[in-house]
Write a protein that holds these residues in place. Structure first.
Motif, PDB file in Angstrom:
ATOM      1  N   THR A 176       0.733  -1.365   0.074  1.00 57.52           N
ATOM      2  CA  THR A 176      -0.142   0.068  -0.241  1.00 57.52           C
ATOM      3  C   THR A 176       0.775   1.179  -0.086  1.00 57.52           C
ATOM      4  N   ASP A 177       0.346   2.181  -0.540  1.00 56.06           N
ATOM      5  CA  ASP A 177       0.733   3.569  -0.306  1.00 56.06           C
ATOM      6  C   ASP A 177       0.067   4.685  -0.484  1.00 56.06           C
TER       7      ASP A 177
ATOM      8  N   THR B 264       2.393   1.879  -6.841  1.00 52.21           N
ATOM      9  CA  THR B 264       1.883   0.641  -5.971  1.00 52.21           C
ATOM     10  C   THR B 264       2.209  -0.437  -6.904  1.00 52.21           C
ATOM     11  N   VAL B 265       2.033  -0.203  -8.372  1.00 51.39           N
ATOM     12  CA  VAL B 265       2.536  -1.237  -9.262  1.00 51.39           C
ATOM     13  C   VAL B 265       3.983  -1.702  -9.164  1.00 51.39           C
TER      14      VAL B 265
ATOM     15  N   THR C 277      -3.756   3.742  -2.564  1.00 52.52           N
ATOM     16  CA  THR C 277      -3.794   2.402  -3.409  1.00 52.52           C
ATOM     17  C   THR C 277      -3.207   1.514  -2.628  1.00 52.52           C
ATOM     18  N   ALA C 278      -3.869   0.352  -2.822  1.00 53.90           N
ATOM     19  CA  ALA C 278      -3.312  -1.010  -2.206  1.00 53.90           C
ATOM     20  C   ALA C 278      -3.350  -1.799  -3.269  1.00 53.90           C
TER      21      ALA C 278
ATOM     22  N   SER D 140      -3.375  -3.747   5.321  1.00 50.94           N
ATOM     23  CA  SER D 140      -2.296  -2.886   5.076  1.00 50.94           C
ATOM     24  C   SER D 140      -2.535  -1.603   5.987  1.00 50.94           C
ATOM     25  N   VAL D 141      -1.829  -0.885   6.212  1.00 50.09           N
ATOM     26  CA  VAL D 141      -2.116   0.344   6.894  1.00 50.09           C
ATOM     27  C   VAL D 141      -1.362   1.550   6.397  1.00 50.09           C
ATOM     28  N   GLY D 142      -2.178   2.596   5.942  1.00 49.44           N
ATOM     29  CA  GLY D 142      -1.454   3.727   5.506  1.00 49.44           C
ATOM     30  C   GLY D 142      -1.673   5.092   6.114  1.00 49.44           C
ATOM     31  N   PHE D 143      -0.798   5.775   6.789  1.00 50.39           N
ATOM     32  CA  PHE D 143      -0.924   6.655   7.473  1.00 50.39           C
ATOM     33  C   PHE D 143      -0.530   8.258   6.751  1.00 50.39           C
ATOM     34  N   ILE D 144      -1.879   9.069   6.778  1.00 48.91           N
ATOM     35  CA  ILE D 144      -1.585  10.470   6.365  1.00 48.91           C
ATOM     36  C   ILE D 144      -1.499  11.320   7.562  1.00 48.91           C
TER      37      ILE D 144
END
Lengths: 348, 348
Positions: free
Chosen positions: A66-67, A89-90, A156-157, B104-108
Motif C-alpha cells: 500500500t501507499d 503501487t504497481v 492505493t493498495a 495494510s495500513v497507510g497513515f497520512i
C-alpha cells in the motif's frame, strides 16, 4: 471501457465542486460512484459492487502493498497524482517480482475540490491502470471539510501474484552481486520542485513516473537471477541502497561517475542545492544480480532505457555494517548515508 | 508482541511532534518504522520489510477491500480511529463471507501531530487486530504540512479468504428471504455527535464499533444459507437496505416497531433531529437468509447480541423497483429512501 474524450459525467452546472455529502454514504456519494467511478474503472471482474470484492487468483502466492499519495501539486510535467498512485503501487509489487493484478483506490477529497479536477485524476488512474495492465476493483471515498485536507489524497493498495521461485529481497543479496540502475536519476523530484518554485529551464523537465512491472517480469522470464530489487522513491538512490545494505549486512561500493543524471537535472540540483543521489524518482530501480546474469539483465533494461548501467558491486568489506561507499568524480571515496531531514516534502 | 504498557518508543523529549521529515523517506521515517511500527505490528510472517510483502494464502479465492478513515474526533467513547480502521475493513471482508487475514495500513499524518497521539492510535490498531485475528503486514507513512490535513487519516486495505461456496451478494437475494438485524441501531453516530456537540447524557453512549467476522463465519459453519450481508455504516440501515433493494431489484418490507434503538440513543436522535434509520453504526449488519435458515442464524446472532431480531422480508411487490417500505409505529407504511444530503460528516 470509458471513452476518455467524454466530459465529466457529473453535471458540472449542478455540482461544480465536491460537497461533504459526496462522502456521506447517501445519494450524492452513490451518484459519484455510479456515474463516475464504476464506468471509469469498469473491469472484467463479474463480481457486483459490494462491501468487498471477490476474485479468484491464479496462484495463492501473492505480494501485497500500500501507499498513500499526497503529492503537491496534483498535476506536474510527466504525470499527476492519479498516474503516480497507480505506478507507485504497481512498482512496489514488481519489486517482489510479482505480476500486479488488482488495485484498490481510496480517495480523501477536500470539500470544495473542483469536480472537473477529480474527473481528470480518475481518467488518469484508469488510463495508467490500462497501461500497467492492472484492474481497479474496489474503492472508497471520504470527504473532509474545507481546510482539513488538500484537494485530493489517494491511497492505493495492490495485490500481485508470484509465479516463480526466486526470493527477491534484501536477504538474498550476496557478496559479488552486481548493482544495476535502470536509468537516469532525479527527474521526478526536480520536475515537482520546478513547478513549485516556478523555475524555468530551456526544456521542461518531466517526471520519470512509469510502471516497471513488465520490465522486471521480462528479466525473470529470460532467466535472470534477481537477488534484490528496490525502486527509488523518497530518499532517492542513496536511501534505497542504505536500506538494502543495512538489511543484508553488506557493503555496497558505488561509482558515482557512471550514474546517469541529465544535464538539466544536474543544473537544477546545483541551483537548488540538492544531491541527485537523494532526489526522488518514480520510474527507476536498482537490481542486484550475480555476475553471470548481468549481460541478459542489462540487455533487457537497455531495451527499455538505454542509460541503464552497472553502478557498483556488493563487497565483503566491513561486513555486517550496512555501509554504502561512493567513489566520487574527483576520485575520492566517501560514505553515503540515508537522507537526513526532509529534502522535498510531499514529493509522492 | 508489543508490551502495550510500554510508553512511546520514540523519545518524546526529542520528537514531541510529527515533523515533515517523518514522511520523507530518510532517517526519521526509518526510526518511526523500526521503533514504533515494526515492534507494534510484529507478525508471524517471515517476509522481511520490503516494498511489498509476500504471503502464501491457504486458498486462491479471496475478498479484497479498502476504506479510508477520517473520523473526527480521533478518540470517542467506545473506540478511536485505530480500532475503527481495523474493524471497518475486517467487517467489509466479512460481508462477503470471507475470513479476514491481512491488512495494510497507510497513515497520512499532519505535521505537528503529538507523537504520543500517534502511539496511542498505533497501539489501538494492533490491539484491535489481535482481537479480530488479522495481521497488519504492510504499510506506508506520509506527512502533510500543517493545515493541510487533520491530525491522522488512516487507510486500511484488507485481504480475506473465502472457504465456502456461497455467493453472498445482492444478486443472491430472493423473494421470501427474511431480513435479520444484528443489534440496536445508532450508537456510533450518536457517540460521535455527543462528543462533537458536547452533549451529556445520564450514561455515556458508546460506539458499537466491533469486528463482525467471527459471528458471520460461525453462521456459515453452522450451515446457515446466507444470501446477502451488509454492514451499516455511513447512511445507516435505510441506505444499506436501499442499496441492496436496488441491486437486487426487489422490494423490502421493514417493520420499524421491532427495530431496537436504545432509549438514550432515541432521545439524542429526537434532540438532534436525526432518524435512527439513517444514523451510522460500526458493528451492526443486516443478513438476508431463507426462512429455513432463520432459526439457526438468529440463535447465533443472539448469542453475540441478544437484541438481534427479524426486521422484515423480501417481497415480490413492485419487483425491479428497488423499494424499501417501512411500517411505522403508528401503523402507516411509508417508502424510505437513501440518505439525502449529509447528516454527520466525518463519522468514519
Amino acid at each position: 471501457m470509458t471513452d476518455f474524450t467524454l466530459s465529466c459525467p457529473i453535471p458540472l452546472d449542478q455540482y461544480p465542486q465536491i460537497l461533504l455529502a459526496h462522502g456521506g454514504g447517501g445519494k450524492l456519494m452513490q451518484q459519484l460512484i455510479e456515474k463516475m467511478f464504476f464506468p471509469a474503472f469498469k473491469t472484467t471482474n463479474p463480481s457486483p459492487p459490494h462491501d468487498s470484492v471477490v476474485v479468484n487468483l491464479p496462484t495463492s502466492k501473492i505480494a501485497f502493498t500500500t501507499d498513500s499519495y499526497v503529492i503537491h501539486p496534483l498535476f506536474f510535467p510527466g504525470g499527476n497524482i492519479g498516474s503516480l498512485a497507480v505506478n507507485g503501487t504497481v512498482n512496489d509489487l514488481a519489486m517482489s517480482g510479482a505480476k500486479p493484478l488488482y488495485l484498490s483506490v481510496g480517495f480523501i477529497l477536500e470539500e470544495g475540490l473542483p469536480m472537473e479536477t477529480l474527473w481528470r485524476v480518475v481518467k488518469s488512474l484508469q488510463e495508467t491502470a490500462l497501461t500497467a495492465q492492472v484492474q481497479i476493483i474496489t474503492g472508497d471515498t471520504k470527504v473532509v471539510d474545507r481546510g482539513k485536507g488538500d484537494g485530493i489524497f489517494i491511497n492505493t493498495a495492490g495485490i500481485g501474484i508470484i509465479e516463480h521461485n526466486q526470493v527477491i529481497a534484501p536477504q538474498s543479496v550476496q557478496q559479488g552481486d552486481i548493482i544495476l540502475l535502470s536509468g537516469d536519476l532525479g527527474r521526478h523530484g526536480i520536475a515537482i520542485m520546478a513547478v513549485r518554485e516556478g523555475l524555468e529551464f530551456e526544456t521542461t523537465i518531466e517526471s520519470d513516473c512509469a510502471p516497471l512491472a513488465h520490465l522486471i517480469l521480462e528479466m525473470i522470464e529470460a532467466g535472470v537471477s534477481v537477488h534484490c530489487l528496490r525502486d527509488l522513491t523518497r530518499g532517492g538512490l542513496a536511501s534505497a541502497l542504505n536500506e538494502i545494505a543495512t538489511s543484508a549486512g553488506v557493503t555496497l561500493k558505488i561509482d558515482e561517475t557512471v550514474i546517469p543524471v541529465r544535464e538539466d537535472v544536474q543544473g537544477a540540483c546545483e541551483i537548488l542545492g540538492f544531491d541527485p543521489l537523494y532526489v526522488a524518482n518514480e520510474g527507476r530501480f536498482v537490481a542486484f544480480v550475480p555476475p553471470n546474469s548481468v549481460e541478459t539483465a542489462l540487455e533487457i533494461m537497455r531495451a527499455h532505457d538505454q542509460s541503464s548501467c552497472i553502478i557498483g558491486q556488493v563487497t565483503g568489506e566491513g561486513s555486517g555494517m550496512g555501509l554504502v561507499t561512493v567513489k566520487s568524480k574527483i576520485g575520492a571515496s566517501r560514505i553515503v548515508d540515508m537522507l537526513s531531514g526532509e529534502q522535498l516534502p510531499r514529493i509522492c
